[in-house]
Design an enzyme around this catalytic site. Structure first.
Site, PDB file in Angstrom:
ATOM      1  N   ASP A 113     -21.507 -21.946  29.674  1.00 12.84           N
ATOM      2  CA  ASP A 113     -22.782 -22.563  30.083  1.00 12.84           C
ATOM      3  C   ASP A 113     -22.792 -22.843  31.578  1.00 12.84           C
ATOM      4  OD1 ASP A 113     -23.320 -22.575  27.394  1.00 12.84           O
ATOM      5  OD2 ASP A 113     -24.107 -24.632  27.410  1.00 12.84           O
ATOM      6  N   ARG A 161     -39.354 -14.377  29.139  1.00 13.27           N
ATOM      7  CA  ARG A 161     -39.030 -15.019  27.866  1.00 13.27           C
ATOM      8  C   ARG A 161     -37.715 -15.725  28.150  1.00 13.27           C
ATOM      9  NH1 ARG A 161     -34.492 -14.839  24.148  1.00 13.27           N
ATOM     10  NH2 ARG A 161     -35.271 -15.107  22.048  1.00 13.27           N
ATOM     11  N   ASP A 185     -34.502 -17.742  27.353  1.00 15.26           N
ATOM     12  CA  ASP A 185     -33.622 -17.837  26.199  1.00 15.26           C
ATOM     13  C   ASP A 185     -32.983 -19.220  26.103  1.00 15.26           C
ATOM     14  OD1 ASP A 185     -32.211 -16.264  24.075  1.00 15.26           O
ATOM     15  OD2 ASP A 185     -30.455 -16.902  25.232  1.00 15.26           O
ATOM     16  N   LEU A 243     -29.641 -26.916  28.402  1.00  9.23           N
ATOM     17  CA  LEU A 243     -29.243 -26.722  29.795  1.00  9.23           C
ATOM     18  C   LEU A 243     -28.343 -27.829  30.342  1.00  9.23           C
ATOM     19  CD1 LEU A 243     -32.529 -25.390  31.461  1.00  9.23           C
ATOM     20  CD2 LEU A 243     -30.767 -24.154  30.194  1.00  9.23           C
ATOM     21  N   GLU A 267     -37.825 -19.997  24.229  1.00  3.72           N
ATOM     22  CA  GLU A 267     -37.182 -19.833  22.934  1.00  3.72           C
ATOM     23  C   GLU A 267     -36.516 -21.142  22.580  1.00  3.72           C
ATOM     24  OE1 GLU A 267     -33.381 -18.495  22.456  1.00  3.72           O
ATOM     25  OE2 GLU A 267     -33.654 -17.604  20.495  1.00  3.72           O
ATOM     26  N   ASP A 287     -33.639 -10.613  16.053  1.00  3.97           N
ATOM     27  CA  ASP A 287     -32.632 -11.413  15.361  1.00  3.97           C
ATOM     28  C   ASP A 287     -32.898 -11.374  13.863  1.00  3.97           C
ATOM     29  OD1 ASP A 287     -31.116 -12.210  17.541  1.00  3.97           O
ATOM     30  OD2 ASP A 287     -32.477 -13.873  18.006  1.00  3.97           O
TER      31      ASP A 287
END
Lengths: 548, 419
Positions: free
Chosen positions: A176, A204, A206, A211, A248, A314
């Site tokens: 991350d 888009r 994700d 975050l 998303e 997915d």
């Protein structure tokens, strides 16, 4: 020259999106992998389908341990897909056909092969060290859920190079980024600006809820995360107009709503829970699941929009359902255990409904008429099948079937070189299901889908209108109105595989004359008595109501 | 409910049976028994011979005829006894006969036709005059074809007139519309026209159908709306006529035309205030070239009547018009030998237009006051051109159009003051 179909900055509210993998769409250089020149050569198909915006899955350099969502360079094109010039040519040709293009932006993490991470792990003194989240122990942020429970045991992974742990919410090869670091935020904005300057129409985005990390929290949906997103949106608005950010966030709608902010965060967000409920309502022959979730959905700012879909790259995710509902869905739609993956089902639309054309049409009709902007998944316009024997979710990522010739017209490579094998079953194989053959048949699913999109585009009511459910006694019939100003559309859908009669209370619409939108047939004027309709199995009607 | 609708339940039932249509021919009628059967046969001939594959429908919108017009339409055989039928319809030919709701008049009839066209999603809508020239199939077909080919969205008939004919058109409506809208439209009035479904849908959306003034204004409004909203407008040559459509007294005709003009000027001021020059329109059909005979009428008696009326309303004129214009009008002295020249006439027309804008006097009252001035101008023009050849007369009419155009800036300036 750009000739986009709508100059309205809120174009995404009316748009039909089309999601595709570059690598699965068309291969121009016979290496078995789709590429941008190949995609550009198929733009006429997309333009004639009537969609407004293409959503490209990741096209960046990547070790491809997560289908390209593990990015190793944010400002380049994966060489297998072509060059940056190829991308720019594709983009200008798409724009020339009125098609917008949005691309992926993976904010939360990079690949562990990204130069940023390689530098960060190289030394604790490296200037990029603080671009990721490190810890000497693996017990910080205890209690934060693990998303990929099938493969990951912890959100911390040991880095043998720097001898410390790094934080990852997804796969351990996806460290991350540290959004508490202003340099990271600045660098991500530079990435966005790089592509926006080239002309892309949005992103888009994700995995947005993850975050920022804070001790004692779930590390999801934190105010600090919203602050980061708002900052990016503000910079976007300061430099560009008519762009879109699509979030998303696989969560309940009330939890997603904060990502719209006051119209100052995301323009759009996926509405995940509505998707399994469309399938559930169909199999149950009962409108209840759909009405429940839509009535539970809060209103969003006027400038914002939901993105809704039937299928995507997915699995058909069953995260946002109860355990009872999940088991029902698995029992009904994934009898073969190989169709199940994670908390979902790795199948395409057509096989999910047993290839039944009437049910494909009904589901597509729902997608196009419920609140939100519909997102078509490549291949579903011709009823492509899947292959559950392929690993991960590759079952639904097989090459596009353009014709019945070699490699379905996808590639001139040896069939063994294709990045995934073609669907070749007797029912869904490319010899039977392909664009070229369906072009030749006026009643094909492809031509029907074109007509569906054309009818949807004939009014803004589907993209922008309110929804009011009618709830007739017959629970097998889903009936609602969509209203925008003086424009009202009545949608009546028989979810059952048997003929039904329904009495609709349309008193508040008395005086209107229903005009069936696909065939143009005129129906009797609505009065104060119940409006009786007889419907065949899986029939659905869209009526434009006219007060003339 | 039905009472609020342009479409009665009886008509709606018939439209449901017909379904979608490609071509809709509307035939508004009121006591047209003498001519309507020929028109119906012409429409049928047009449908079967020229558009056998298309979905067609004839809709009669009757205002309550007492002479059996609807029955004649309903029962009209498609061929007369002496006619050999050479073509057969592939499809069912639909004939819908229905009285319409609401106030009698062209406005209601047209709204019914447009609403039916909207429901049937007709691509071409033609409105015929039951007393007009569409008595043979070719004259119906030529109205349809340019619209069906998407070459034009509103097709207005034009006629070869003798310069002494249609004075209200040539002295007022044509030059005024040309100057203001900037388009060389020959016949701003007229019962016949053809239009696209798109234009018809557009009109239905406009707030015109409940206007009292629109009862008289609809023909002019349709044409000016098409121009102002930038639909593609064209003209179609039709057989020569003399005083077509003159069914009312002159005074009433002037009144209706003035109300029509005011309605259009108000509706389209944002367009015509900016319009510049005069653009030509594309024409279809063939110019008949041969002039019809001149109409004969007693312009001296008309002048006498105008003189009498003007003297009577002089105090009222002084309240409405500016003093110098009023003085010039009265000083010129209405009479047999008087000459209301082009400039004074145009200034008077524009002065009345401004008066309607100012709103100090009702438009109906202004229209009544304008009638004698028009009668005076008509009489004077006829008197002073009595010995002219048609060609010279036409030159003078063209010159009048130029004067309207030349003085337009003054009208625009005055009109814009209160905007």
């Amino acid at each position: 020259m750009t000739t986009l179909r709508s100059a309205d900055p809120l174009w995404y509210k009316d748009a039909v999106f089309y999601q595709l993998h570059v690598k699965s769409f068309a291969d121009s250089n016979a290496d078995g992998i789709g590429d941008f020149p190949g995609l550009a050569s198929k733009l006429d198909h997309l333009a004639s389908l009537g969609v407004d915006c293409l959503w490209l899955q990741p096209m960046y350099p990547s070790p491809f341990k997560d289908d390209g969502y593990d990015i190793s360079d944010y400002t380049s094109i994966y060489p297998g897909y072509g060059t940056q010039q190829d991308f720019e040519t594709f983009l200008s040709q798409a724009h020339a056909r009125g098609l917008r293009v949005i691309i992926e932006l993976v904010l939360n993490h990079t690949s562990d092969q990204h130069a940023w991470f390689q530098e960060a792990r190289s030394s604790i003194d490296n200037p990029r060290r603080d671009w990721y989240v490190w810890s000497d122990t693996d017990d910080r942020y205890r209690g934060v859920r693990i998303i990929f429970i099938d493969t990951e045991l912890s959100n911390w992974a040991w880095d043998p190079v720097s001898k410390t742990y790094y934080w990852h919410r997804f796969f351990s090869h996806q460290p991350d980024l540290n959004y508490d670091n202003p340099a990271v935020r600045e660098e991500i904005w530079k990435v966005m600006k790089f592509w926006l300057d080239l002309g892309v129409d949005g992103f888009r985005v994700d995995a947005v809820p993850y975050l920022v990390e804070r001790e004692g929290t779930s590390c999801e949906n934190l105010p600090e995360t919203h602050a980061v997103l708002k900052e990016l949106r503000a910079r976007l608005d300061a430099h560009f107009t008519g762009k879109v950010l699509l979030a998303e966030a696989n969560m309940w709608p009330e939890d997603v709503c904060p990502y719209f902010g006051a119209g100052d965060e995301f323009h759009m967000s996926f509405h995940f829970p509505i998707m399994p409920r469309m399938f559930m309502a169909l199999r149950l022959e009962d409108r209840k699941p759909l009405i429940d979730i839509i009535e539970r959905t809060p209103s969003i700012p006027d400038s914002c929009q939901w993105g809704i879909f039937l299928r995507n790259h997915d699995e058909l995710t069953l995260e946002m359902v109860t355990e009872t509902e999940r088991q029902y869905m698995w029992d009904e739609y994934a009898k073969d255990p190989r169709a199940r993956i994670n908390l979902g089902i790795r199948r395409r639309l057509a096989p999910l409904v047993d290839g039944d054309r009437r049910r494909i049409e009904l589901m597509s009709g729902l997608l196009m008429s419920l609140p939100g902007s519909p997102i078509l998944y490549y291949g579903d316009e011709i009823g492509m099948g899947d292959n559950v024997y392929l690993g991960d979710r590759n079952s639904v990522r097989t090459p596009m079937q353009w014709n019945g010739g070699i490699n379905a017209g996808f590639s001139r490579a040896d069939p063994e070189r294709l990045w995934l094998p073609l669907i070749s079953s007797a029912v869904y194989g490319y010899q039977a299901v392909n664009v070229e053959s369906q072009e030749q048949v006026p009643t094909s699913l492809l031509n029907w889908t074109r007509r569906l999109i054309e009818v949807r585009r004939s009014t803004k009511v589907f993209g922008r209108g309110s929804i009011e459910f009618l709830k007739p006694d017959n629970h097998r019939v889903l009936a609602f109105t969509r209203t925008l100003g003086r424009d009202t559309v009545l949608v009546v859908t028989n979810l059952a595989g048997t003929a039904q009669v329904v009495e609709l209370d349309l008193t508040r619409l008395a005086g209107a004359i229903p005009l069936e939108m696909f065939g143009g047939s005129i129906f009797p004027r609505i009065g104060r008595e119940p409006y009786i309709m007889m419907m065949g199995p899986y029939d659905f009607y869209w009526f434009r109501l006219r007060w003339l | 409910m039905e009472s609020d609708s342009a479409l009665s339940d009886a008509l709606l039932r018939q439209l449901i049976a017909v379904g979608q249509a490609d071509i809709l021919v509307g035939l508004p009628t009121l006591n047209n028994a003498a001519t309507v059967v020929d028109v119906v046969r012409a429409v049928h001939g047009c449908f079967t011979r020229d558009f056998p594959r298309l979905r067609t429908v004839l809709i009669n919108s009757d205002a309550g005829s007492t002479d059996g017009t609807p029955d004649l339409i309903r029962n009209a055989s498609f061929t007369d006894a002496g006619m050999v039928q050479t073509s057969h319809a592939l499809r069912t030919i639909h004939r819908v006969v229905a009285p319409y709701h609401g106030l009698p008049g062209k406005l209601t009839a047209l709204r019914t036709v447009f609403a039916a066209g909207e429901l049937m999603q007709a691509k071409v809508i033609v409105v015929l005059d039951p007393g007009g020239p569409a008595t043979i199939a070719e004259r119906v077909t030529e109205l349809i074809v340019p619209i069906a080919r998407a070459e034009v969205e509103f097709l207005a008939p034009r006629y070869r007139r003798h310069p002494r004919d249609g004075v209200l058109i040539t002295q007022l409506v044509r030059p005024l519309v040309r100057a203001l809208y900037g388009v060389a439209l020959d016949e701003p009035l007229g019962a016949e026209f053809a239009c696209s479904g798109r234009f018809s849908s557009h009109c239905l959306e406009q707030d015109i159908w409940s206007h009292e003034a629109a009862r008289f204004a609809i023909d002019l409004w349709l044409r000016t709306e098409a121009l102002a909203k930038r639909f593609v407008v064209g003209q179609l040559w039709r057989p020569a006529i003399t005083t077509a459509g003159a069914r009312t007294t002159l005074r009433e005709a002037v009144r209706q035309v003035v109300l029509s003009l005011v309605e259009s000027l108000r509706a389209h001021e944002s367009y015509w205030l900016k319009a510049d020059g005069v653009a030509e329109l594309r024409n279809w059909g063939t110019d008949p070239v041969v002039l019809p005979d001149a109409a004969t009428w007693d312009y001296q008696a008309l002048g006498e009547q105008a003189r009498h009326d003007l003297l009577e309303i002089k105090p009222l004129l002084e309240e409405v018009l500016e003093p110098d214009l009023c003085a010039r009008l009265m000083d010129d002295g209405p009479g047999v030998s008087a000459r209301l020249d082009d400039e004074l006439w145009v200034r008077s027309v524009y002065a009345f237009a401004i008066a309607t804008r100012l709103g100090r006097t009702s438009i109906e009252h202004l229209a009544d006051m304008f009638a004698p001035i028009y009668m005076w101008r008509a009489s004077a023009f006829m008197s002073h051109t009595a010995s002219d050849t048609p060609a010279i007369m036409q030159e003078k009419l063209n010159s009048l159009c130029e004067t309207f155009l030349r003085l337009k800036p003054a009208l625009v300036a005055r009109w814009s003051v209160d905007m």
